[in-house]
Motif scaffolding. Structure first.
Motif, short mmCIF file in Angstrom:
data_model
loop_
_atom_site.label_atom_id
_atom_site.label_comp_id
_atom_site.label_asym_id
_atom_site.label_seq_id
_atom_site.Cartn_x
_atom_site.Cartn_y
_atom_site.Cartn_z
N LEU A 165 -0.90 14.93 22.98
CA LEU A 165 0.12 14.46 22.04
C LEU A 165 -0.06 12.97 21.72
N ALA A 166 -0.61 12.23 22.66
CA ALA A 166 -0.84 10.81 22.43
C ALA A 166 -2.07 10.58 21.56
N GLY A 167 -2.81 11.65 21.27
CA GLY A 167 -4.02 11.52 20.47
C GLY A 167 -3.95 12.29 19.17
N ASP A 168 -5.04 13.02 18.86
CA ASP A 168 -5.16 13.70 17.58
C ASP A 168 -4.13 14.81 17.38
N LEU A 169 -3.70 15.44 18.47
CA LEU A 169 -2.73 16.53 18.33
C LEU A 169 -1.42 16.01 17.74
N GLY A 170 -1.02 14.81 18.12
CA GLY A 170 0.17 14.20 17.54
C GLY A 170 0.04 14.04 16.04
N ASP A 171 -1.16 13.68 15.58
CA ASP A 171 -1.40 13.55 14.14
C ASP A 171 -1.29 14.90 13.44
N VAL A 172 -1.80 15.94 14.09
CA VAL A 172 -1.73 17.29 13.52
C VAL A 172 -0.28 17.73 13.38
N TYR A 173 0.50 17.53 14.43
CA TYR A 173 1.91 17.91 14.39
C TYR A 173 2.65 17.16 13.28
N GLN A 174 2.39 15.86 13.19
CA GLN A 174 3.07 15.06 12.17
C GLN A 174 2.63 15.49 10.77
N GLY A 175 1.37 15.88 10.63
CA GLY A 175 0.89 16.35 9.35
C GLY A 175 1.57 17.64 8.90
N ILE A 176 1.81 18.54 9.84
CA ILE A 176 2.52 19.79 9.53
C ILE A 176 3.93 19.47 9.04
N LEU A 177 4.60 18.59 9.73
CA LEU A 177 5.97 18.22 9.36
C LEU A 177 6.02 17.52 8.01
N ARG A 178 5.12 16.57 7.81
CA ARG A 178 5.12 15.78 6.58
C ARG A 178 4.84 16.65 5.35
N SER A 179 3.99 17.66 5.53
CA SER A 179 3.54 18.44 4.37
C SER A 179 4.60 19.40 3.84
N CYS A 180 5.63 19.71 4.63
CA CYS A 180 6.55 20.78 4.23
C CYS A 180 7.94 20.29 3.85
N CYS A 181 8.14 18.97 3.76
CA CYS A 181 9.47 18.49 3.38
C CYS A 181 9.35 17.25 2.50
N ALA A 182 10.42 17.00 1.75
CA ALA A 182 10.43 15.86 0.83
C ALA A 182 11.83 15.27 0.76
N PRO A 183 11.94 13.96 0.51
CA PRO A 183 13.27 13.38 0.32
C PRO A 183 13.86 13.82 -1.02
N ILE A 184 15.15 14.13 -1.01
CA ILE A 184 15.88 14.42 -2.24
C ILE A 184 16.99 13.37 -2.35
N TYR A 185 17.10 12.74 -3.52
CA TYR A 185 18.06 11.65 -3.68
C TYR A 185 18.44 11.52 -5.14
N TRP A 186 19.48 10.74 -5.40
CA TRP A 186 19.93 10.59 -6.78
C TRP A 186 20.49 9.20 -7.03
N PHE A 187 20.35 8.79 -8.31
CA PHE A 187 20.83 7.50 -8.79
C PHE A 187 22.08 7.69 -9.64
N ASP A 188 22.94 6.72 -9.63
CA ASP A 188 24.06 6.65 -10.57
C ASP A 188 23.53 5.98 -11.84
N LEU A 189 23.41 6.74 -12.92
CA LEU A 189 22.82 6.21 -14.15
C LEU A 189 23.72 5.19 -14.85
N ASP A 190 24.98 5.13 -14.45
CA ASP A 190 25.88 4.14 -15.05
C ASP A 190 25.80 2.78 -14.35
N SER A 191 25.15 2.75 -13.19
CA SER A 191 25.05 1.49 -12.46
C SER A 191 23.94 0.63 -13.06
N LYS A 192 24.05 -0.67 -12.89
CA LYS A 192 23.08 -1.59 -13.48
C LYS A 192 21.77 -1.61 -12.69
N ASP A 193 21.85 -1.39 -11.39
CA ASP A 193 20.65 -1.51 -10.57
C ASP A 193 20.04 -0.17 -10.18
#
Length: 260
Positions: free
Chosen positions: A15-43
Motif C-alpha cells: 500500500l505504501a508503494g505502487d498498489l496505493g497508486d492503483v487503488y487511488q486510480g480506481i477511485l479517481r476514475s469512477c467519480c467526479a465533482p458536481i457543483y453549481w454557480f449562482d448566475l446572478d452573482s458577480k463572482d
C-alpha cells in the motif's frame, strides 16, 4: 489472516508503494465533482458541491449521488438561475437526467451518456451487480471535499480528491459504516490520511468500493455503496471527534437506475 500468502507487514509495504497508486486510480476514475454557480452573482462563486459516482450497469450508464445533493440544487435553483458542472463540463439538463430519487435512502440516480463520460476522462465502475462488503474486510472510499477545491480568476475550478482505504466497520440491510482508526494508519502510504477533524463536506455521493477474494486469494473490487453522511465539525462545534462515514448500500439500485 492465518494462512494468507500476503502478511500484514507485506500488505502495508504494498500500500505504501505502487498498489496505493492503483487503488487511488480506481477511485479517481469512477467519480467526479458536481457543483453549481449562482448566475446572478458577480463572482460566480460556487454555491454548493457534491460527488457523482459513475456506474455502468448491463442496461444503463448511471450517475449516482446522495439525494440531499440533488435537493440542495433544487433549493438553490428556486433562489435564482444556476449553472451545473461536472468537473469542467456544463450539464444544463441535470433535472431532465434524473431517473429516480429516494429521500428515505438518500440516493439519486441520473442518466449519463458515453460522450459526456469520455469528455470527463472517467471510467465507470462496471462490475455488476453491486455487493455489500463483509464486516472487517477491505473497502475504499472517495469524494471531492469542498475544502480542497481551488477557484481561479478565470472561473476554472480544481478539486482535490479525498481517498481512504480501510475496513467496513458495520454492514446492515441498508448501510455501511467506516471508522477511521488512527492508531492503525500507515506511516507511509500513497493514500495519506486526512488531518484530524477534516471537513468532508462535498464527499456525499462518492463511491464505496469493496475488495473480495476467491479461495485461491485472487482479489477483485466491486461497487458497494454511496457515501451519504460524514462528520460536520464546522456546524457542530461540540461534536465528539468520531471520524465516521456512512454509505447507503449500492444494491438498492437496479440495473435501470430505479431505486429498489
Amino acid at each position: 489472516m492465518e494462512g494468507h500468502p500476503i502478511s500484514l507487514d507485506k500488505a502495508k509495504e504494498l500500500l505504501a508503494g505502487d498498489l496505493g497508486d492503483v487503488y487511488q486510480g480506481i477511485l479517481r476514475s469512477c467519480c467526479a465533482p458536481i457543483y453549481w454557480f449562482d448566475l446572478d452573482s458577480k463572482d460566480f462563486a460556487i454555491t454548493h458541491s457534491g460527488t457523482l459516482t459513475i456506474v455502468q450497469t448491463p442496461k444503463k450508464l448511471l450517475g449516482v449521488t446522495a439525494a440531499h445533493v440533488l435537493r440542495q440544487y433544487e433549493i438553490d435553483l428556486k433562489n435564482g438561475p444556476c449553472r451545473v458542472q461536472l468537473m469542467n463540463e456544463v450539464v444544463d439538463d441535470l433535472l431532465e437526467r434524473v431517473i429516480d430519487v429516494s429521500d428515505k435512502l438518500d440516493v439519486a440516480t441520473f442518466a449519463l451518456d458515453e460522450d459526456l463520460v469520455k469528455r470527463l476522462g472517467k471510467t465507470p465502475l462496471g462490475v455488476w451487480p453491486p455487493m455489500p462488503p463483509q464486516e472487517g474486510k477491505g473497502i475504499m472510499i472517495a469524494g471531492y471535499p469542498a475544502v480542497e477545491r481551488v477557484e481561479s480568476k478565470d472561473f476554472t475550478v480544481n478539486f482535490g480528491l479525498f481517498t481512504a482505504v480501510g475496513v467496513a466497520r458495520t454492514v446492515t440491510d441498508m448501510q455501511i459504516t467506516w471508522l477511521m482508526e488512527r492508531d492503525f494508519l500507515l506511516a507511509k502510504t500513497n493514500i495519506p490520511a486526512p488531518p484530524p477533524e477534516y471537513e468532508l463536506g462535498g464527499v456525499s455521493g462518492g463511491p464505496l468500493i469493496s475488495w473480495f477474494e476467491s479461495k485461491n486469494f485472487v482479489s477483485h473490487h466491486c461497487f458497494s455503496g454511496i457515501v451519504i453522511e460524514h462528520p460536520d465539525y464546522k456546524n457542530n462545534k461540540d461534536m465528539p471527534p468520531i471520524e465516521r462515514l456512512i454509505a447507503i448500500r449500492a444494491d438498492s439500485i437496479s440495473e435501470s437506475g430505479k431505486i429498489i
